[in-house]
Design a protein around this motif. Structure first.
Motif, PDB file in Angstrom:
ATOM      1  N   ALA A  97       0.830  -1.202   0.000  1.00 53.85           N
ATOM      2  CA  ALA A  97       0.000   0.000   0.000  1.00 53.85           C
ATOM      3  C   ALA A  97       0.868   1.257   0.000  1.00 53.85           C
ATOM      4  N   LYS A  98       1.927   1.239   0.788  1.00 56.79           N
ATOM      5  CA  LYS A  98       2.834   2.400   0.839  1.00 56.79           C
ATOM      6  C   LYS A  98       3.514   2.609  -0.514  1.00 56.79           C
ATOM      7  N   ALA A  99       3.977   1.499  -1.112  1.00 57.37           N
ATOM      8  CA  ALA A  99       4.648   1.607  -2.409  1.00 57.37           C
ATOM      9  C   ALA A  99       3.700   2.163  -3.461  1.00 57.37           C
ATOM     10  N   ALA A 100       2.467   1.693  -3.450  1.00 54.91           N
ATOM     11  CA  ALA A 100       1.481   2.168  -4.413  1.00 54.91           C
ATOM     12  C   ALA A 100       1.165   3.645  -4.181  1.00 54.91           C
ATOM     13  N   PHE A 101       1.043   4.036  -2.927  1.00 57.39           N
ATOM     14  CA  PHE A 101       0.747   5.436  -2.600  1.00 57.39           C
ATOM     15  C   PHE A 101       1.883   6.340  -3.077  1.00 57.39           C
ATOM     16  N   ASP A 102       3.120   5.903  -2.812  1.00 60.40           N
ATOM     17  CA  ASP A 102       4.278   6.692  -3.243  1.00 60.40           C
ATOM     18  C   ASP A 102       4.338   6.801  -4.766  1.00 60.40           C
ATOM     19  N   ALA A 103       3.793   5.789  -5.461  1.00 58.20           N
ATOM     20  CA  ALA A 103       3.769   5.797  -6.925  1.00 58.20           C
ATOM     21  C   ALA A 103       2.518   6.485  -7.459  1.00 58.20           C
ATOM     22  N   ASN A 104       1.751   7.089  -6.548  1.00 55.15           N
ATOM     23  CA  ASN A 104       0.506   7.792  -6.906  1.00 55.15           C
ATOM     24  C   ASN A 104      -0.538   6.851  -7.496  1.00 55.15           C
ATOM     25  N   ASP A 105      -0.464   5.590  -7.113  1.00 54.65           N
ATOM     26  CA  ASP A 105      -1.465   4.607  -7.533  1.00 54.65           C
ATOM     27  C   ASP A 105      -2.417   4.399  -6.355  1.00 54.65           C
ATOM     28  N   LEU A 106      -3.325   5.336  -6.181  1.00 54.24           N
ATOM     29  CA  LEU A 106      -4.184   5.317  -5.006  1.00 54.24           C
ATOM     30  C   LEU A 106      -5.171   4.146  -5.028  1.00 54.24           C
ATOM     31  N   LYS A 107      -5.580   3.734  -6.218  1.00 55.51           N
ATOM     32  CA  LYS A 107      -6.517   2.622  -6.326  1.00 55.51           C
ATOM     33  C   LYS A 107      -5.905   1.346  -5.740  1.00 55.51           C
ATOM     34  N   THR A 108      -4.651   1.074  -6.106  1.00 52.60           N
ATOM     35  CA  THR A 108      -3.974  -0.117  -5.575  1.00 52.60           C
ATOM     36  C   THR A 108      -3.699   0.038  -4.089  1.00 52.60           C
ATOM     37  N   ALA A 109      -3.328   1.238  -3.667  1.00 54.32           N
ATOM     38  CA  ALA A 109      -3.066   1.476  -2.244  1.00 54.32           C
ATOM     39  C   ALA A 109      -4.314   1.171  -1.429  1.00 54.32           C
ATOM     40  N   LYS A 110      -5.469   1.627  -1.906  1.00 52.80           N
ATOM     41  CA  LYS A 110      -6.721   1.370  -1.186  1.00 52.80           C
ATOM     42  C   LYS A 110      -7.040  -0.122  -1.169  1.00 52.80           C
ATOM     43  N   ALA A 111      -6.794  -0.792  -2.281  1.00 53.71           N
ATOM     44  CA  ALA A 111      -7.091  -2.221  -2.356  1.00 53.71           C
ATOM     45  C   ALA A 111      -6.236  -3.020  -1.376  1.00 53.71           C
ATOM     46  N   GLN A 112      -4.965  -2.662  -1.273  1.00 51.70           N
ATOM     47  CA  GLN A 112      -4.076  -3.368  -0.351  1.00 51.70           C
ATOM     48  C   GLN A 112      -4.473  -3.106   1.106  1.00 51.70           C
ATOM     49  N   LEU A 113      -4.828  -1.878   1.400  1.00 54.93           N
ATOM     50  CA  LEU A 113      -5.253  -1.549   2.760  1.00 54.93           C
ATOM     51  C   LEU A 113      -6.578  -2.238   3.093  1.00 54.93           C
ATOM     52  N   GLN A 114      -7.465  -2.312   2.132  1.00 56.43           N
ATOM     53  CA  GLN A 114      -8.742  -2.982   2.366  1.00 56.43           C
ATOM     54  C   GLN A 114      -8.535  -4.468   2.597  1.00 56.43           C
ATOM     55  N   TRP A 115      -7.525  -5.041   1.946  1.00 55.72           N
ATOM     56  CA  TRP A 115      -7.216  -6.463   2.171  1.00 55.72           C
ATOM     57  C   TRP A 115      -6.855  -6.693   3.636  1.00 55.72           C
ATOM     58  N   VAL A 116      -6.076  -5.793   4.196  1.00 60.35           N
ATOM     59  CA  VAL A 116      -5.707  -5.924   5.610  1.00 60.35           C
ATOM     60  C   VAL A 116      -6.931  -5.759   6.498  1.00 60.35           C
ATOM     61  N   VAL A 117      -7.785  -4.798   6.158  1.00 61.98           N
ATOM     62  CA  VAL A 117      -9.016  -4.594   6.931  1.00 61.98           C
ATOM     63  C   VAL A 117      -9.868  -5.860   6.923  1.00 61.98           C
ATOM     64  N   ASP A 118      -9.899  -6.552   5.784  1.00 63.98           N
ATOM     65  CA  ASP A 118     -10.737  -7.738   5.642  1.00 63.98           C
ATOM     66  C   ASP A 118     -10.107  -9.003   6.223  1.00 63.98           C
ATOM     67  N   HIS A 119      -8.763  -9.066   6.246  1.00 68.45           N
ATOM     68  CA  HIS A 119      -8.092 -10.315   6.617  1.00 68.45           C
ATOM     69  C   HIS A 119      -7.166 -10.210   7.834  1.00 68.45           C
ATOM     70  N   GLY A 120      -6.855  -9.005   8.251  1.00 64.75           N
ATOM     71  CA  GLY A 120      -5.855  -8.845   9.300  1.00 64.75           C
ATOM     72  C   GLY A 120      -6.398  -9.033  10.711  1.00 64.75           C
ATOM     73  N   ASN A 121      -5.468  -9.048  11.668  1.00 65.03           N
ATOM     74  CA  ASN A 121      -5.882  -9.073  13.075  1.00 65.03           C
ATOM     75  C   ASN A 121      -6.230  -7.652  13.510  1.00 65.03           C
ATOM     76  N   ASP A 122      -6.679  -7.493  14.736  1.00 69.31           N
ATOM     77  CA  ASP A 122      -7.166  -6.185  15.193  1.00 69.31           C
ATOM     78  C   ASP A 122      -6.095  -5.099  15.123  1.00 69.31           C
ATOM     79  N   GLU A 123      -4.855  -5.476  15.418  1.00 66.60           N
ATOM     80  CA  GLU A 123      -3.765  -4.499  15.387  1.00 66.60           C
ATOM     81  C   GLU A 123      -3.557  -3.972  13.969  1.00 66.60           C
TER      82      GLU A 123
END
Length: 220
Positions: A97-123
């Motif tokens: 997500a950070k790499a995508a954001f730095d590359a101005n690819d916000l769509k991919t950054a959001k998708a990667q962050l949403q993956w963590v929201v959907d699959h990650g632990n609470d932290e």
């Protein structure tokens, strides 16, 4: 040498016991041995998975340092597909997500962050949602950012959530609400937290709230 009477009685007793419980004991042993073998296999498999995931994550980190966003995304997708149950998958998604954001690819950054929201632990979910709100803020999707910040977070992120909420509200020109959010962030922060200074600067930049005008005194 012939058995004596006592030995013959013991053998007869054992045969009778085995005739009654032999099959049960055999199956118990089989189940126990199978369970032990399965546990060893699972432990070995988990260890192998962790080692492979770790190696991929190290490669991802090197790609991050090299600013190779395309390679970072490929590795992150590979880790998520093969090792989605490990923390490496969550860390890889945050890195991607950070790499995508730095590359101005916000769509991919959001998708990667949403993956963590959907699959990650609470932290990791809390971290991902904070960063997702930041991306939405950059996209000027203010209402969506506030919805994300209204979700569940671990208590230790209370100050960061309020601070990010203040940023969104400032962007919406909601000065009164933004001031309250920044104050809430300060109230939730430890006095030794180095982030207090930045939040205080934001709060001071909003100026002192205007006092309500005093009612006019009646004429004498």
């Amino acid at each position: 040498m012939a058995y004596d009477l006592e030995e013959q009685e013991q053998i007869a007793t054992f045969k009778a016991f085995w005739a009654s419980y032999g099959n049960l004991i055999t199956w118990v042993l089989i189940v126990a041995l199978a369970g032990y073998a399965g546990y060893n296999f699972w432990t070995s498999h988990q260890g192998k998975q962790a080692a492979e995931a770790s190696a991929l994550y190290d490669e991802l980190q090197a790609s991050l340092q090299a600013n190779d966003n395309a390679k970072v995304q490929r590795i992150a997708t590979d880790v998520q597909a093969k090792f989605d149950g490990t923390t490496y998958a969550q860390m890889a998604a945050l890195g991607a997500a950070k790499a995508a954001f730095d590359a101005n690819d916000l769509k991919t950054a959001k998708a990667q962050l949403q993956w963590v929201v959907d699959h990650g632990n609470d932290e990791y979910k809390s971290i991902a949602k904070l960063r997702l709100a930041g991306v939405l803020l950059d996209e000027k999707a203010y209402d969506d950012a506030l919805k994300v910040l209204a979700g569940d977070f671990l208590p230790q992120y209370k100050a960061e959530v309020a601070d990010r909420k203040g940023d969104v509200l400032v962007a919406q020109n909601k000065v009164v609400e933004a001031r309250a959010a920044y104050q809430a962030a300060l109230d939730a922060m430890d006095q030794k937290n180095p982030g207090r200074q930045l939040v205080q600067i934001k709060l001071d930049a909003l100026g002192v709230p205007q006092q309500a005008a005093a009612p006019a005194k009646p004429a004498a």
